[in-house]
Write an enzyme that holds these catalytic residues in place. Structure first.
Site, short mmCIF file in Angstrom:
data_model
loop_
_atom_site.label_atom_id
_atom_site.label_comp_id
_atom_site.label_asym_id
_atom_site.label_seq_id
_atom_site.Cartn_x
_atom_site.Cartn_y
_atom_site.Cartn_z
N GLY A 114 38.90 46.48 40.82
CA GLY A 114 40.00 46.53 41.83
C GLY A 114 39.47 47.11 43.19
CB SER A 115 36.35 48.11 44.89
OG SER A 115 35.55 46.81 45.02
CG ASN A 116 37.26 42.87 47.19
OD1 ASN A 116 36.73 42.79 48.40
ND2 ASN A 116 36.25 42.61 46.38
CG HIS A 206 32.90 32.38 44.90
ND1 HIS A 206 33.19 32.37 43.58
CD2 HIS A 206 31.54 31.98 44.89
CE1 HIS A 206 32.10 32.00 42.69
NE2 HIS A 206 31.06 31.87 43.63
CG ASP A 247 35.00 29.49 42.55
OD1 ASP A 247 35.80 30.16 42.81
OD2 ASP A 247 34.15 29.60 41.75
C1 GRF Z 1 34.20 40.48 43.86
O1 GRF Z 1 33.00 40.66 43.79
C2 GRF Z 1 35.01 38.98 44.24
O2 GRF Z 1 34.23 38.65 44.90
C3 GRF Z 1 35.00 38.52 43.00
O3 GRF Z 1 35.29 39.48 41.85
C4 GRF Z 1 34.70 40.80 42.22
C5 GRF Z 1 35.95 41.78 42.19
O4 GRF Z 1 35.67 42.97 42.55
N1 GRF Z 1 36.02 37.29 42.76
P1 GRF Z 1 36.48 44.29 42.74
O5 GRF Z 1 37.30 44.31 41.14
O6 GRF Z 1 37.27 44.04 43.83
O7 GRF Z 1 35.76 45.43 42.86
#
Ligand code: GRF
Length: 292
Positions: A114-116, A206, A247
């Site tokens: 969940g870092s994003n 992606h 994708d």
């Molecule tokens: C990211 O690298 C994103 O591109 C892919 O899954 C990963 C999720 O990472 N779809 P996080 O859980 O947000 O750290």
């Protein structure tokens, strides 16, 4: 000055060096090409100056930097840079819309660390453009759940049958007032019912430069391993609209980073995560502004 450029272009120090090298080598090649042309045509410099200048700026220089960027792994950066310059030169300004009157509701689908999701939550915390209204997750133990709880954002845990063969949880998504669905590390295929309910309102990130290294099974370290095994000199991120194929939808934004000798999938993943964190929230904001 260098720090300002890093921030303006959203790149790391290493990438900034590669970009500046590309500018320098591309510029020198244009100069050499211009001199060669003048001596070949054999007319006086003064008469040729203006038409040659126009040809250098509009054709030779872009061609040189694009060619050099292939070797420095900065092709995507320069493609976007030249597109920006082109619209400035032709006077076609991007219309900047004022923020919408009330923040739009973002629903994030995530099933990993969940870092994003965290970066997007932080970015929109005091925003007038959007707010994260709901986190949808299919794994009860995923790190993103803790992030949501700490931020006071409701979590909807979903199960596969209802999602893929049932109503795709549309009632819950609508109840949360969802304006935009953001997939940030969500691995299930998005069912047709959801695509139809939110046309061009579902976006995904992606961790590679699509159309390469996408499709079923291309997630997490599988993507990075494939890039390294192929010997590619660059990888990056792709943010795209979502359709019913993995994708596949229209690309909204791409950014690249180098693949360095000795990279493991973990090292490359970390570099790509940095790129994602720097760009994803801003691209989500742009999409929201476009919708309003
Ligand atoms: C990211 O690298 C994103 O591109 C892919 O899954 C990963 C999720 O990472 N779809 P996080 O859980 O947000 O750290």
């Amino acid at each position: 000055m260098l720090e300002r450029l890093k921030q303006k272009w959203g790149v790391s120090a290493g990438r900034l060096v590669l970009i500046l090298v590309t500018f320098a080598v591309g510029g020198s090649l244009s100069g050499i090409a211009a001199k060669k042309m003048m001596s070949l045509i054999g007319i006086s410099q003064a008469a040729l100056y203006i038409p040659l200048y126009i040809i250098v700026v509009t054709v030779i220089w872009p061609f040189s930097v694009m060619t050099v960027s292939l070797f420095t792994g900065q092709f995507v950066f320069f493609r976007q840079y030249l597109a920006r310059m082109g619209s400035r030169m032709t006077g076609r300004k991007k219309k900047t819309k004022p923020p919408p009157s009330s923040p739009k509701n973002i629903t994030i689908f995530a099933s990993g660390a969940g870092s994003n999701a965290q970066k997007i939550i932080e970015y929109f915390r005091n925003s007038e453009t959007g707010k994260v209204a709901l986190i949808v997750c299919n794994k009860p133990k995923a790190g993103v759940i803790k992030i949501a709880e700490e931020s006071g954002i409701p979590v909807l845990l979903i199960e596969k049958k209802r999602f893929t063969e049932g109503d795709a949880y549309l009632p819950e998504l609508r109840a949360a007032g969802t304006d935009l669905v953001v997939l940030a590390g969500f691995l299930w295929k998005i069912p047709q019912a959801l695509v139809d309910a939110y046309p061009r309102k579902i976006m995904n990130i992606h961790p590679a430069l699509l159309p390469n290294y996408g499709g079923k099974g291309m997630f997490g370290h599988h993507v990075h391993q494939a890039v390294i095994t192929a010997g590619d000199l660059q990888s990056g991120i792709t943010i795209h609209y979502v359709d019913e194929h993995y994708d596949h939808g229209d690309i909204i934004y791409q950014a690249a980073c180098p693949v360095l000798p000795g990279d493991t999938p973990e090292i490359l993943a970390a570099r790509i995560h940095q790129l994602e964190h720097a760009h994803f929230p801003k691209v989500v904001e742009k999409v929201l502004l476009k919708q309003s």
